[in-house]
Design a protein around this motif. Sequence first.
Motif, PDB file in Angstrom:
ATOM      1  N   ASN A   8       0.853  -1.182   0.000  1.00  0.00           N
ATOM      2  CA  ASN A   8       0.000   0.000   0.000  1.00  0.00           C
ATOM      3  C   ASN A   8       0.890   1.233   0.000  1.00  0.00           C
ATOM      4  OD1 ASN A   8      -1.766   2.089   0.528  1.00  0.00           O
ATOM      5  ND2 ASN A   8      -2.942   0.970   2.053  1.00  0.00           N
ATOM      6  N   CYS A  26      -1.874   8.253  -7.739  1.00  0.00           N
ATOM      7  CA  CYS A  26      -3.172   7.587  -7.656  1.00  0.00           C
ATOM      8  C   CYS A  26      -4.113   8.072  -8.761  1.00  0.00           C
ATOM      9  CB  CYS A  26      -3.807   7.837  -6.289  1.00  0.00           C
ATOM     10  SG  CYS A  26      -3.035   6.920  -4.934  1.00  0.00           S
ATOM     11  N   THR A  29      -2.889   6.763 -12.137  1.00  0.00           N
ATOM     12  CA  THR A  29      -3.196   5.335 -12.282  1.00  0.00           C
ATOM     13  C   THR A  29      -4.677   5.117 -12.535  1.00  0.00           C
ATOM     14  OG1 THR A  29      -1.377   4.804 -10.765  1.00  0.00           O
ATOM     15  CG2 THR A  29      -2.999   3.073 -11.183  1.00  0.00           C
ATOM     16  N   ALA A  63     -11.250   6.936  -6.743  1.00  0.00           N
ATOM     17  CA  ALA A  63      -9.986   7.031  -6.011  1.00  0.00           C
ATOM     18  C   ALA A  63      -9.890   8.349  -5.255  1.00  0.00           C
ATOM     19  CB  ALA A  63      -8.811   6.888  -6.986  1.00  0.00           C
ATOM     20  N   LEU A  67      -9.355   8.924  -1.254  1.00  0.00           N
ATOM     21  CA  LEU A  67      -8.249   9.743  -0.766  1.00  0.00           C
ATOM     22  C   LEU A  67      -8.746  10.838   0.172  1.00  0.00           C
ATOM     23  CD1 LEU A  67      -6.105  10.169  -4.012  1.00  0.00           C
ATOM     24  CD2 LEU A  67      -5.474   8.883  -1.970  1.00  0.00           C
ATOM     25  N   VAL A 111      -7.297   1.734  -6.180  1.00  0.00           N
ATOM     26  CA  VAL A 111      -6.344   2.832  -6.374  1.00  0.00           C
ATOM     27  C   VAL A 111      -6.422   3.811  -5.204  1.00  0.00           C
ATOM     28  CG1 VAL A 111      -5.792   4.831  -7.813  1.00  0.00           C
ATOM     29  CG2 VAL A 111      -6.332   2.646  -8.876  1.00  0.00           C
ATOM     30  N   GLY A 112      -7.625   4.154  -4.777  1.00  0.00           N
ATOM     31  CA  GLY A 112      -7.785   5.090  -3.676  1.00  0.00           C
ATOM     32  C   GLY A 112      -7.216   4.589  -2.370  1.00  0.00           C
ATOM     33  N   GLY A 114      -4.561   2.799  -2.249  1.00  0.00           N
ATOM     34  CA  GLY A 114      -3.108   2.758  -2.404  1.00  0.00           C
ATOM     35  C   GLY A 114      -2.565   1.503  -3.038  1.00  0.00           C
ATOM     36  N   LEU A 116      -1.941   0.161  -5.997  1.00  0.00           N
ATOM     37  CA  LEU A 116      -1.922   0.494  -7.422  1.00  0.00           C
ATOM     38  C   LEU A 116      -1.661  -0.718  -8.300  1.00  0.00           C
ATOM     39  CD1 LEU A 116      -0.001   3.904  -7.377  1.00  0.00           C
ATOM     40  CD2 LEU A 116      -2.416   3.420  -6.964  1.00  0.00           C
TER      41      LEU A 116
END
Length: 230
Positions: A8, A26, A29, A63, A67, A111-112, A114, A116
């Motif tokens: 992560n 993020c 991606t 994402a 975040l 993605v949000g 972490g 990826l």
Amino acid sequence: MLDFMTNNILASSTTTGITMWAFLLCVATGLGIGFLLALTYRRKSKSSPGFLVTLALLPAVVAMIILMVNGNLGAGVAVAGTFSLVRFRSVPGTAKEICAIFIAMAAGLAVGMGYLVVAVLFTLILALAEMFYSTKKMQNFCGAIQERQLRITIPEDLDYTEIFDDIFEKFFKSYELAEVKTTNMGSLFRLTYRVVVKDDVSEKKMMDDIRVRNGNLEISFSRPLNHNEL
């Protein structure tokens, strides 16, 4: 190697805030995953440009939501769930479009949070699976049918109940009269059929045979407007 792939990148920043490089990585991606999903879906599906743009941007949007709640998955899902109250399209989505939306949201959540590499691998695997199930062999194996819509205009004095049965049995695997409508001040009937065409059938020959039977009046042969592709 596998531990690195599932790391992560936000593990050290969830308590101190999101760093600029983590935010940009993020979002980038998410946009890349969305672009890949849009390309995969566009490859064999006819959809509006607006839907493809939505599909391309949705992972980055999800994402961003995750975040902004500082990595709290429960709160992020609750916030993202509010979007379900708003219809993003003016017409009902097909089963395939709904599935694509869920894939984009799942990738955006990863993605949000972490993860990826996990998000990218998930997207690639699902894209390959979609292409596999879109092949003609798998479509036939799953029982997919290409239903078409046939509209025939006939004079009012022509009995439509069995007039085209011999032609339909020659060219169609199945057929069903879906609608009968009068037109031209009641002097004509417009018949709407749902049909499944046999393999290697000449549509030109089929249309010519129907034209002879209906007095060369209007004929329309197309896909149904409200079909649900799987």
